[in-house]
Each structure stands twice: as C-alpha cells, then as structure tokens.
Motif scaffolding. Structure first.
Motif, short mmCIF file in Angstrom:
data_model
loop_
_atom_site.label_atom_id
_atom_site.label_comp_id
_atom_site.label_asym_id
_atom_site.label_seq_id
_atom_site.Cartn_x
_atom_site.Cartn_y
_atom_site.Cartn_z
N MET A 1 0.84 -1.17 0.00
CA MET A 1 0.00 0.00 0.00
C MET A 1 0.89 1.24 0.00
O MET A 1 1.78 1.36 0.83
CB MET A 1 -0.88 -0.02 1.25
N GLN A 2 0.64 2.15 -0.89
CA GLN A 2 1.43 3.37 -0.94
C GLN A 2 0.93 4.35 0.11
O GLN A 2 -0.21 4.27 0.56
CB GLN A 2 1.34 4.00 -2.32
N LYS A 3 1.78 5.30 0.46
CA LYS A 3 1.45 6.23 1.53
C LYS A 3 0.11 6.93 1.30
O LYS A 3 -0.69 7.08 2.20
CB LYS A 3 2.57 7.26 1.70
N SER A 4 -0.16 7.36 0.07
CA SER A 4 -1.40 8.07 -0.21
C SER A 4 -2.63 7.18 -0.07
O SER A 4 -3.73 7.67 0.05
CB SER A 4 -1.35 8.68 -1.61
N GLU A 5 -2.44 5.86 -0.09
CA GLU A 5 -3.56 4.93 0.03
C GLU A 5 -3.86 4.55 1.48
O GLU A 5 -4.86 3.89 1.73
CB GLU A 5 -3.25 3.65 -0.76
N LYS A 6 -3.03 4.95 2.40
CA LYS A 6 -3.25 4.61 3.81
C LYS A 6 -4.48 5.33 4.33
O LYS A 6 -4.70 6.49 4.03
CB LYS A 6 -2.05 5.01 4.67
N PRO A 7 -5.28 4.63 5.10
CA PRO A 7 -6.43 5.31 5.68
C PRO A 7 -5.98 6.35 6.71
O PRO A 7 -4.94 6.20 7.34
CB PRO A 7 -7.21 4.18 6.35
N GLU A 8 -6.77 7.38 6.84
CA GLU A 8 -6.49 8.39 7.85
C GLU A 8 -7.48 8.18 8.98
O GLU A 8 -8.69 8.07 8.75
CB GLU A 8 -6.66 9.78 7.25
N TYR A 9 -6.97 8.11 10.20
CA TYR A 9 -7.81 7.85 11.36
C TYR A 9 -7.79 9.04 12.32
O TYR A 9 -6.85 9.81 12.34
CB TYR A 9 -7.32 6.60 12.10
N GLN A 10 -8.84 9.11 13.11
CA GLN A 10 -8.92 10.07 14.22
C GLN A 10 -8.35 9.33 15.43
O GLN A 10 -8.91 8.30 15.85
CB GLN A 10 -10.38 10.47 14.49
N ILE A 11 -7.26 9.85 15.99
CA ILE A 11 -6.56 9.14 17.07
C ILE A 11 -6.38 10.06 18.27
O ILE A 11 -5.94 11.21 18.13
CB ILE A 11 -5.20 8.61 16.60
N LEU A 12 -6.72 9.55 19.44
CA LEU A 12 -6.49 10.26 20.70
C LEU A 12 -5.25 9.65 21.35
O LEU A 12 -5.20 8.44 21.59
CB LEU A 12 -7.69 10.10 21.63
N VAL A 13 -4.25 10.48 21.63
CA VAL A 13 -3.01 10.05 22.27
C VAL A 13 -3.01 10.59 23.70
O VAL A 13 -3.20 11.79 23.91
CB VAL A 13 -1.77 10.57 21.50
N VAL A 14 -2.75 9.69 24.65
CA VAL A 14 -2.74 10.06 26.06
C VAL A 14 -1.40 9.66 26.66
O VAL A 14 -1.09 8.47 26.75
CB VAL A 14 -3.88 9.37 26.85
N ASP A 15 -0.60 10.64 27.05
CA ASP A 15 0.70 10.37 27.68
C ASP A 15 1.09 11.60 28.49
O ASP A 15 1.01 12.72 27.99
CB ASP A 15 1.76 10.07 26.63
N ASP A 16 1.52 11.39 29.72
CA ASP A 16 1.85 12.54 30.58
C ASP A 16 3.27 13.06 30.38
O ASP A 16 3.63 14.09 30.94
CB ASP A 16 1.60 12.22 32.06
N GLU A 17 4.06 12.39 29.56
CA GLU A 17 5.41 12.87 29.24
C GLU A 17 5.36 13.70 27.96
O GLU A 17 5.09 13.15 26.89
CB GLU A 17 6.37 11.70 29.06
N PRO A 18 5.60 15.01 28.05
CA PRO A 18 5.47 15.87 26.87
C PRO A 18 6.29 15.42 25.66
O PRO A 18 5.79 15.42 24.54
CB PRO A 18 5.93 17.25 27.36
N SER A 19 7.53 15.01 25.87
CA SER A 19 8.37 14.62 24.73
C SER A 19 7.87 13.34 24.07
O SER A 19 7.90 13.21 22.85
CB SER A 19 9.83 14.47 25.16
#
Length: 129
Positions: A1-19
C-alpha cells in the motif's frame, strides 16, 4: 500500500510525558492521521465521546490514573472502542497480571514507526471487518 492509500484515522493520544506525547503525535501525523493529544487520563475522559476517535493510544504509567484504569473507563462508555496501551513495562505487568484484558493491544516502548503502523493495522483491522 502506498502512503497516499493509507487510511487516515482520528486518534487520541494520552501520555503525561510531553516529549513522548509529541513524538507519538509526530509519527502519527507523518502518516496523515488526525491526532488529538492530552497529558492525562482525566483530560482524555473530558474530551472522549463514543464514535469520535477511531483509536485511543494511551500510556500505562501516568500520574492521575494508570492506563488500565483509563481503558476500563473508556470501555464502559464505548465497549467497541479500539485501544492500544503503550508502555515500557509491558513484560513486567503481564508477568504480574496487572494489564487489563480490555486493551486491544499492548505495544512495548520504545517502538518504531513500523511497529506503530503494524499495531494500528492490527487493532483497526478487527474493527473494519
């Protein structure tokens, strides 16, 4: 699958370390996902709504609540929500039986972009079938 064919998802990231949170966000945005990131379980619960995110990705070890607690609370609201828990302590926690079975996948930190892509594909493939 080429990059442009990848699905785009809505993702929530939870991490208390800023970096770490910034790094994960950058990796996901590199693959054209739409990312919202927060620094705590409480913040995640404040914005979480069933159907809003395709995927929640949370750290295990956080100050206000651990990842297992967050996963359980999200699954109460949305039992079908797909969740990846990322932690440097995965092997230790599995050995003591402390990781909740409610997380769809546990990803060992540190992980590569390839590892992250495989985890997302694995978790979301179940949902898309």
């Amino acid at each position: 699958m080429q990059k442009s064919e990848k699905p785009e998802y809505q993702i929530l990231v939870v991490d208390d370390e800023p970096s770490v949170r910034r790094s994960i966000t950058m990796l996901l945005e590199h693959d054209r996902h739409h990312v919202q990131s927060v620094d705590s379980g409480e913040s995640a619960l404040a914005i979480f709504e069933p159907g809003r995110f395709d995927l929640v990705m949370t750290d295990y070890s956080m100050h206000d609540m651990n990842g297992s607690q967050l996963v359980a609370l999200i699954k109460e609201r949305a039992p079908g929500q797909r969740i990846i828990m990322a932690t440097a302590f995965a092997d230790d926690l599995r050995g003591f039986g402390e990781l909740t079975a409610q997380a769809d996948l546990v990803l060992n930190k540190p992980f590569s972009l390839s590892d992250l892509r495989e985890a997302i594909a694995s978790v979301l493939a179940v949902r898309l079938q």
